[in-house]
Write a protein that holds these residues in place. Sequence first.
Motif, PDB file in Angstrom:
ATOM      1  N   ILE A 157       0.846  -1.203   0.000  1.00  0.00           N
ATOM      2  CA  ILE A 157       0.000   0.000   0.000  1.00  0.00           C
ATOM      3  C   ILE A 157       0.875   1.245   0.000  1.00  0.00           C
ATOM      4  O   ILE A 157       0.609   2.211  -0.733  1.00  0.00           O
ATOM      5  CB  ILE A 157      -0.972  -0.018   1.195  1.00  0.00           C
ATOM      6  N   SER A 158       1.938   1.226   0.796  1.00  0.00           N
ATOM      7  CA  SER A 158       2.866   2.362   0.826  1.00  0.00           C
ATOM      8  C   SER A 158       3.548   2.533  -0.527  1.00  0.00           C
ATOM      9  O   SER A 158       3.753   3.661  -0.993  1.00  0.00           O
ATOM     10  CB  SER A 158       3.930   2.155   1.905  1.00  0.00           C
ATOM     11  N   LEU A 208       0.856   4.228  -2.685  1.00  0.00           N
ATOM     12  CA  LEU A 208       0.394   5.556  -2.273  1.00  0.00           C
ATOM     13  C   LEU A 208       1.479   6.632  -2.275  1.00  0.00           C
ATOM     14  O   LEU A 208       1.196   7.782  -2.615  1.00  0.00           O
ATOM     15  CB  LEU A 208      -0.240   5.484  -0.888  1.00  0.00           C
ATOM     16  N   TRP A 230       0.994  10.011  -4.239  1.00  0.00           N
ATOM     17  CA  TRP A 230       0.915  11.262  -3.490  1.00  0.00           C
ATOM     18  C   TRP A 230       1.994  12.247  -3.938  1.00  0.00           C
ATOM     19  O   TRP A 230       1.720  13.422  -4.168  1.00  0.00           O
ATOM     20  CB  TRP A 230       1.051  10.957  -2.005  1.00  0.00           C
ATOM     21  N   TRP A 266       1.468  16.137   6.942  1.00  0.00           N
ATOM     22  CA  TRP A 266       0.161  16.195   7.616  1.00  0.00           C
ATOM     23  C   TRP A 266       0.070  17.453   8.475  1.00  0.00           C
ATOM     24  O   TRP A 266      -0.960  18.112   8.515  1.00  0.00           O
ATOM     25  CB  TRP A 266      -0.026  14.948   8.480  1.00  0.00           C
ATOM     26  N   LEU A 287      -5.901  14.091   4.504  1.00  0.00           N
ATOM     27  CA  LEU A 287      -6.546  12.806   4.249  1.00  0.00           C
ATOM     28  C   LEU A 287      -5.549  11.807   3.670  1.00  0.00           C
ATOM     29  O   LEU A 287      -5.383  10.703   4.203  1.00  0.00           O
ATOM     30  CB  LEU A 287      -7.741  12.976   3.314  1.00  0.00           C
ATOM     31  N   ILE A 288      -4.870  12.178   2.591  1.00  0.00           N
ATOM     32  CA  ILE A 288      -3.902  11.259   1.984  1.00  0.00           C
ATOM     33  C   ILE A 288      -2.736  11.007   2.937  1.00  0.00           C
ATOM     34  O   ILE A 288      -2.240   9.884   3.039  1.00  0.00           O
ATOM     35  CB  ILE A 288      -3.410  11.761   0.597  1.00  0.00           C
ATOM     36  N   SER A 345      -2.884  10.911   6.165  1.00  0.00           N
ATOM     37  CA  SER A 345      -3.349   9.988   7.201  1.00  0.00           C
ATOM     38  C   SER A 345      -3.355   8.546   6.707  1.00  0.00           C
ATOM     39  O   SER A 345      -2.948   7.630   7.431  1.00  0.00           O
ATOM     40  CB  SER A 345      -4.760  10.373   7.663  1.00  0.00           C
ATOM     41  N   VAL A 346      -3.787   8.344   5.482  1.00  0.00           N
ATOM     42  CA  VAL A 346      -3.810   6.998   4.911  1.00  0.00           C
ATOM     43  C   VAL A 346      -2.385   6.475   4.730  1.00  0.00           C
ATOM     44  O   VAL A 346      -2.089   5.321   5.040  1.00  0.00           O
ATOM     45  CB  VAL A 346      -4.587   6.978   3.574  1.00  0.00           C
ATOM     46  N   VAL A 347      -1.493   7.341   4.258  1.00  0.00           N
ATOM     47  CA  VAL A 347      -0.091   6.949   4.080  1.00  0.00           C
ATOM     48  C   VAL A 347       0.535   6.640   5.435  1.00  0.00           C
ATOM     49  O   VAL A 347       1.263   5.651   5.586  1.00  0.00           O
ATOM     50  CB  VAL A 347       0.693   8.045   3.331  1.00  0.00           C
ATOM     51  N   ALA A 389      -0.962   5.545   8.101  1.00  0.00           N
ATOM     52  CA  ALA A 389      -1.496   4.259   8.568  1.00  0.00           C
ATOM     53  C   ALA A 389      -0.810   3.093   7.863  1.00  0.00           C
ATOM     54  O   ALA A 389      -0.445   2.097   8.508  1.00  0.00           O
ATOM     55  CB  ALA A 389      -3.008   4.208   8.342  1.00  0.00           C
ATOM     56  N   SER A 390      -0.598   3.196   6.554  1.00  0.00           N
ATOM     57  CA  SER A 390       0.059   2.101   5.830  1.00  0.00           C
ATOM     58  C   SER A 390       1.521   1.962   6.244  1.00  0.00           C
ATOM     59  O   SER A 390       2.034   0.844   6.379  1.00  0.00           O
ATOM     60  CB  SER A 390      -0.055   2.298   4.315  1.00  0.00           C
TER      61      SER A 390
END
Length: 127
Positions: free
Chosen positions: A18-19, A22, A26, A81, A89-90, A92-94, A96-97
Amino acid sequence: MATTTARWLNLARVGYLISLILLPLWSLVLGADNGYSLGFKVALLIPLLLPAVGLIKGKAYTHAWSGFIASLYLLWAATSWWVNPDERLIASVVLASLLLWLFASTYYARHRGRELGLGLKKKSSKT
């Protein structure tokens, strides 16, 4: 390989993949124009590719040291962030991954190392 160890391996792989998707997305597509050249942005992503083969193959040593690379990108994502509210938003997702990759790889390396009998040698008590 024990079930728990295999579970950590799969979680680490998912976090890494995922990283791997993303971070370039990004940096090159979704990110704000920060004045950096395309070549510089691509060069910033090269360290992300270094542990790819070992992580996918499940090499415990690669999982152990890949946390250093994940930490670099964690710093980048956390800073973005904090400073750029439009990208939270992006980011935060990055984040988390990357955290999934970091923690799952750490636990996989720990469990797999114990299964293989690897580890630091204890100092003898002789004086």
